[in-house]
Scaffold this active site. Sequence first.
Site, PDB file in Angstrom:
ATOM      1  N   CYS A  70       0.872  -1.171   0.000  1.00  0.00           N
ATOM      2  CA  CYS A  70       0.000   0.000   0.000  1.00  0.00           C
ATOM      3  C   CYS A  70       0.910   1.221   0.000  1.00  0.00           C
ATOM      4  O   CYS A  70       1.674   1.433   0.947  1.00  0.00           O
ATOM      5  CB  CYS A  70      -0.853  -0.035   1.274  1.00  0.00           C
ATOM      6  SG  CYS A  70      -1.880   1.416   1.504  1.00  0.00           S
ATOM      7  N   CYS A 194      -0.191   3.630  -6.652  1.00  0.00           N
ATOM      8  CA  CYS A 194      -1.215   3.098  -5.745  1.00  0.00           C
ATOM      9  C   CYS A 194      -1.499   1.682  -6.222  1.00  0.00           C
ATOM     10  O   CYS A 194      -1.684   1.464  -7.429  1.00  0.00           O
ATOM     11  CB  CYS A 194      -2.485   3.935  -5.811  1.00  0.00           C
ATOM     12  SG  CYS A 194      -3.883   3.174  -4.947  1.00  0.00           S
TER      13      CYS A 194
HETATM   14  N1  DGL Z   1      -3.808   0.675  -2.386  1.00  0.00           N
HETATM   15  C1  DGL Z   1      -3.348   1.694  -1.559  1.00  0.00           C
HETATM   16  C2  DGL Z   1      -2.175   2.442  -2.135  1.00  0.00           C
HETATM   17  O1  DGL Z   1      -1.339   1.799  -2.749  1.00  0.00           O
HETATM   18  C3  DGL Z   1      -4.328   2.481  -0.719  1.00  0.00           C
HETATM   19  C4  DGL Z   1      -5.471   3.135  -1.357  1.00  0.00           C
HETATM   20  C5  DGL Z   1      -6.439   3.738  -0.357  1.00  0.00           C
HETATM   21  O2  DGL Z   1      -6.862   3.018   0.567  1.00  0.00           O
HETATM   22  O3  DGL Z   1      -6.785   4.902  -0.526  1.00  0.00           O
HETATM   23  O4  DGL Z   1      -2.024   3.627  -1.972  1.00  0.00           O
END
Ligand code: DGL
Length: 278
Positions: A70, A194
């Site tokens: 993440c 993301c």
């Molecule tokens: N998938 C995550 C990232 O790589 C988080 C996205 C979120 O929860 O806003 O930033």
Amino acid sequence: MPVGIFDSGLGGLNIYETLARRLPGVSFCYYGDNGNAPYGVCSQDQIFRYSCAGIEHLWRFGCDLVILACNTASAAALRRIQEEWLPDGKRVLGVFVPTIEKLTERSWGDVSPPRQVAIERVALFATPATVASRAFQRELSFRAVGVDVEAQPCAGLVDAIEDGDLMLADAIAQVHVEALLRRMPNPQAAVLGCTHYPYVEDAFRQALGPLPIYNQPELVAESLADYLRRHPELKGGRARERFVTSGDPGSVSIKATRFLHRCIEFEQIPVPAGRFET
Ligand code: DGL
């Protein structure tokens, strides 16, 4: 001992799937904090507390090594986790550094001074919290000089993906690309910063045209494979997979199955991680 993979929701599955393919002998346990997603609109403090709670769940499943799959948690919380919170014997790795190492043509452990690299204009697409943290620019400045980063906070995109509405997500991705290209008309490369965004990679590709796109699953898998070669004690056991969520396991399983094109069954964590009173 499984390797833990943590994300706010479904995005880290992209990383998981590539890791599992690349490292067939390794056990993994995936934790999606779908009950608290999206993180991209949370404060740094909230993201820190949610991430710590999720990592603690993965420790309970025996994961001494956790990948923060993440970017938002890696950007907003990883440094604090490593400096203030992580006990001895546990490791947490983020997804930012492998991406930046690739972009700056560095291999792991290269601590030579920042230098000029081939790419001078980068378009970064990420959550509002990741963009606000400026962690990407900070990590980049340790390794390269003269790289101009134009960052687009992609509001609404993770929500649409977590809702399973990929048509809406495609449209939102396109709007964000157009907004960035108005400010930086000719980037030399784009980073999908993301882990949710690979689900709409085609929409990014169409809107960006023929531009190299740095996509994290392959880069993170390559980097973890290298890490486990150096730390073989962290990958014991026979290959297994387990998926847990702080959200509704039924609907999370349906979306995960649809996204990964194979049956994925999530179990529920009894108390959603990090549900703190504010
Ligand atoms: N998938 C995550 C990232 O790589 C988080 C996205 C979120 O929860 O806003 O930033």
